[in-house]
Design a protein around this motif. Structure first.
Motif, PDB file in Angstrom:
ATOM      1  N   ASP A 346      -4.674  -1.003  -4.755  1.00  0.00           N
ATOM      2  CA  ASP A 346      -4.213  -2.234  -4.093  1.00  0.00           C
ATOM      3  C   ASP A 346      -3.420  -3.109  -5.054  1.00  0.00           C
ATOM      4  O   ASP A 346      -2.414  -3.718  -4.669  1.00  0.00           O
ATOM      5  N   ILE A 347      -3.848  -3.185  -6.304  1.00  0.00           N
ATOM      6  CA  ILE A 347      -3.091  -3.973  -7.285  1.00  0.00           C
ATOM      7  C   ILE A 347      -1.721  -3.353  -7.511  1.00  0.00           C
ATOM      8  O   ILE A 347      -0.698  -4.057  -7.534  1.00  0.00           O
ATOM      9  N   ALA A 348      -1.678  -2.042  -7.660  1.00  0.00           N
ATOM     10  CA  ALA A 348      -0.406  -1.347  -7.881  1.00  0.00           C
ATOM     11  C   ALA A 348       0.537  -1.539  -6.696  1.00  0.00           C
ATOM     12  O   ALA A 348       1.750  -1.739  -6.879  1.00  0.00           O
ATOM     13  N   ASN A 349       0.010  -1.492  -5.483  1.00  0.00           N
ATOM     14  CA  ASN A 349       0.851  -1.694  -4.294  1.00  0.00           C
ATOM     15  C   ASN A 349       1.414  -3.114  -4.253  1.00  0.00           C
ATOM     16  O   ASN A 349       2.593  -3.311  -3.911  1.00  0.00           O
ATOM     17  N   LEU A 350       0.587  -4.085  -4.594  1.00  0.00           N
ATOM     18  CA  LEU A 350       1.048  -5.481  -4.593  1.00  0.00           C
ATOM     19  C   LEU A 350       2.137  -5.711  -5.631  1.00  0.00           C
ATOM     20  O   LEU A 350       3.059  -6.523  -5.421  1.00  0.00           O
ATOM     21  N   LEU A 351       2.058  -4.996  -6.755  1.00  0.00           N
ATOM     22  CA  LEU A 351       3.037  -5.177  -7.826  1.00  0.00           C
ATOM     23  C   LEU A 351       4.161  -4.147  -7.771  1.00  0.00           C
ATOM     24  O   LEU A 351       5.087  -4.206  -8.599  1.00  0.00           O
ATOM     25  N   ASN A 352       4.060  -3.209  -6.818  1.00  0.00           N
ATOM     26  CA  ASN A 352       5.063  -2.153  -6.686  1.00  0.00           C
ATOM     27  C   ASN A 352       5.240  -1.417  -8.017  1.00  0.00           C
ATOM     28  O   ASN A 352       6.345  -1.272  -8.550  1.00  0.00           O
ATOM     29  N   THR A 353       4.118  -0.966  -8.562  1.00  0.00           N
ATOM     30  CA  THR A 353       4.150  -0.311  -9.874  1.00  0.00           C
ATOM     31  C   THR A 353       3.232   0.905  -9.856  1.00  0.00           C
ATOM     32  O   THR A 353       2.572   1.195  -8.847  1.00  0.00           O
ATOM     33  N   ASP A 354       3.176   1.605 -10.968  1.00  0.00           N
ATOM     34  CA  ASP A 354       2.385   2.823 -11.068  1.00  0.00           C
ATOM     35  C   ASP A 354       0.904   2.496 -11.270  1.00  0.00           C
ATOM     36  O   ASP A 354       0.557   1.598 -12.045  1.00  0.00           O
ATOM     37  N   GLU A 355       0.022   3.240 -10.595  1.00  0.00           N
ATOM     38  CA  GLU A 355      -1.417   2.989 -10.720  1.00  0.00           C
ATOM     39  C   GLU A 355      -1.904   3.213 -12.145  1.00  0.00           C
ATOM     40  O   GLU A 355      -2.805   2.513 -12.614  1.00  0.00           O
ATOM     41  N   TYR A 356      -1.319   4.183 -12.833  1.00  0.00           N
ATOM     42  CA  TYR A 356      -1.755   4.476 -14.195  1.00  0.00           C
ATOM     43  C   TYR A 356      -1.571   3.260 -15.100  1.00  0.00           C
ATOM     44  O   TYR A 356      -2.437   2.960 -15.936  1.00  0.00           O
ATOM     45  N   ASP A 357      -0.449   2.564 -14.927  1.00  0.00           N
ATOM     46  CA  ASP A 357      -0.182   1.389 -15.767  1.00  0.00           C
ATOM     47  C   ASP A 357      -1.203   0.291 -15.503  1.00  0.00           C
ATOM     48  O   ASP A 357      -1.655  -0.394 -16.433  1.00  0.00           O
ATOM     49  N   VAL A 358      -1.573   0.106 -14.240  1.00  0.00           N
ATOM     50  CA  VAL A 358      -2.575  -0.898 -13.884  1.00  0.00           C
ATOM     51  C   VAL A 358      -3.928  -0.516 -14.474  1.00  0.00           C
ATOM     52  O   VAL A 358      -4.629  -1.351 -15.063  1.00  0.00           O
ATOM     53  N   GLU A 359      -4.285   0.756 -14.312  1.00  0.00           N
ATOM     54  CA  GLU A 359      -5.586   1.215 -14.799  1.00  0.00           C
ATOM     55  C   GLU A 359      -5.697   1.053 -16.311  1.00  0.00           C
ATOM     56  O   GLU A 359      -6.753   0.701 -16.842  1.00  0.00           O
ATOM     57  N   GLU A 360      -4.603   1.296 -17.003  1.00  0.00           N
ATOM     58  CA  GLU A 360      -4.601   1.167 -18.469  1.00  0.00           C
ATOM     59  C   GLU A 360      -4.884  -0.273 -18.891  1.00  0.00           C
ATOM     60  O   GLU A 360      -5.639  -0.521 -19.826  1.00  0.00           O
ATOM     61  N   VAL A 361      -4.298  -1.227 -18.179  1.00  0.00           N
ATOM     62  CA  VAL A 361      -4.530  -2.646 -18.481  1.00  0.00           C
ATOM     63  C   VAL A 361      -5.979  -3.012 -18.196  1.00  0.00           C
ATOM     64  O   VAL A 361      -6.642  -3.670 -19.015  1.00  0.00           O
TER      65      VAL A 361
END
Length: 396
Positions: A346-361
């Motif tokens: 859901d965070i990745a969709n809101l930011l239109n970015t890759d899930e891996y990058d979100v998970e890493e943060v």
């Protein structure tokens, strides 16, 4: 264990010891409860003849106070010696300083040691500390123990050590009768920085919510009607505004409740619910009341005591850096605007970015997050809603 004092071998050893003693006094002042933690520690000590015991908890959950109180309770009875180290203090978060202090304390305290001084290369790994620990172990009487307590392990700067070494050069192997009592915030087990060949046990404070809640309620009740608080060598007045966690003024809080016609039981229930079992939050709110920071009860949900703001600012800088890097800040803003746990997807969709990058943060932020599995999906939210509300005030 024979413990005839010797002069410390390091010039700054006395200074460090006095600094640590002040921290122990501050952290353990007005302490109560946490019996389930002390029971778990003692069960571990009784079950194993050596080992590592780690207390894991979110920011403000009382880890440092527990370690400090344990020192007060157990140092020094006849059969136990505890040496304390705090990695949170400035200049104390790297292995060289830790090895110097711990080894100098061992040499200064125990007359069994045949090595009177630290060699120049004593801080190059754990070899010299291990040598001292073995000498202590060889001279222990039955049921005697040496415990090295290290608070705030999460503050260690591991970049100042060679890759692959244990944080603080903690020994991989420890001899009989020697224990390490550690405290830290949550992080990935793969990032623990520890390779241990000894009995190991961890206690997660969050796994005992009812025990924590009862201790919070008792803490609030005690500070409504406290016993006279006695500092080192002096008697504090009952309404003296002190540091968080110390004796809070009976008349100040009670008069505030009376002025606003708030029932004590209702106050305890509401503050307990607001606390989310966080001792830092409760202690700062009570201290703020005694300092007349809250003229109106409704301000408790909207105004933040200065020490708490400073505490949260430290969280923020550790999360996004002093320059407020764009991508971590964007993830943080999504979390701050969400009152319910949210998934990486859901965070990745809101930011239109890759899930891996979100998970890493998020993995880097585990010490500030509550992680929960909902419908087979891992979700995240900030460890305390008051921190989330402060972020909204600070960032938007």
């Amino acid at each position: 264990m024979n413990s005839t004092p010797r002069p410390p071998t390091m010039n700054n050893s006395i200074v460090n010891h006095q600094e640590f003693a002040a921290i122990i006094h501050q952290k353990s002042a007005n302490f109560l409860g946490r019996d389930f933690v002390f029971t778990a520690i003692n069960n571990f000590l009784n079950r194993y003849n050596r080992g590592y015991f780690t207390i894991i908890g979110l920011p403000g959950s009382g880890k440092s106070a527990i370690i400090a109180q344990y020192i007060n309770q157990n140092n020094p009875p006849e059969n136990r010696q505890v040496i304390y180290y705090n990695a949170e203090l400035e200049g104390k978060n790297h292995a060289e300083e830790f090895i110097k202090y711990i080894c100098s304390q061992i040499i200064a305290t125990f007359d069994q040691i045949s090595l009177p001084n630290l060699p120049d290369n004593a801080t190059e790994g754990s070899w010299f500390l291990s040598l001292l620990l073995q000498q202590i172990s060889d001279n222990l009487q039955p049921n005697q123990k040496l415990i090295i307590a290290i608070d705030s392990l999460n503050c260690i700067n591991s970049h100042l050590q060679p890759p692959g070494t244990n944080i603080f050069y903690l020994p991989r192997y420890i001899p009989q009768g020697v224990y390490f009592l550690l405290s830290r915030r949550p992080f990935l087990s793969s990032n623990s920085g520890l390779l241990i060949e000894a009995p190991v046990q961890s206690l997660h404070l969050a796994d005992s919510p009812q025990d924590n809640k009862q201790d919070i309620q008792n803490y609030i009740q005690k500070n409504l009607t406290p016993l006279p608080y006695k500092g080192i060598g002096e008697q504090e007045s009952s309404d003296s505004p002190l540091l968080a966690g110390e004796g809070l003024g009976e008349r100040s809080i009670k008069s505030w409740l009376n002025i606003h016609q708030i029932n004590e039981a209702e106050f305890i229930t509401n503050l307990t619910n607001r606390s989310e079992n966080n001792f830092m939050y409760v202690s700062q709110i009570l201290a703020a009341i005694t300092n007349n920071f809250y003229p109106q009860p409704s301000q408790i949900g909207t105004s933040f005591p200065p020490p708490l703001e400073t505490y949260y600012q430290q969280h923020l800088e550790k999360m996004v850096g002093s320059q407020y890097e764009d991508f971590p800040l964007a993830v943080l803003q999504v979390l701050a605007q969400t009152t319910q746990p949210i998934s990486v997807t859901d965070i990745a969709n809101l930011l239109n970015t890759d899930e891996y990058d979100v998970e890493e943060v998020l993995e880097d932020w585990l010490e500030f997050l509550q992680v929960e599995t909902i419908s087979d999906s891992t979700t995240y939210k900030f460890y305390h809603d008051n921190f989330r509300q402060w972020l909204i005030k600070s960032l938007f």
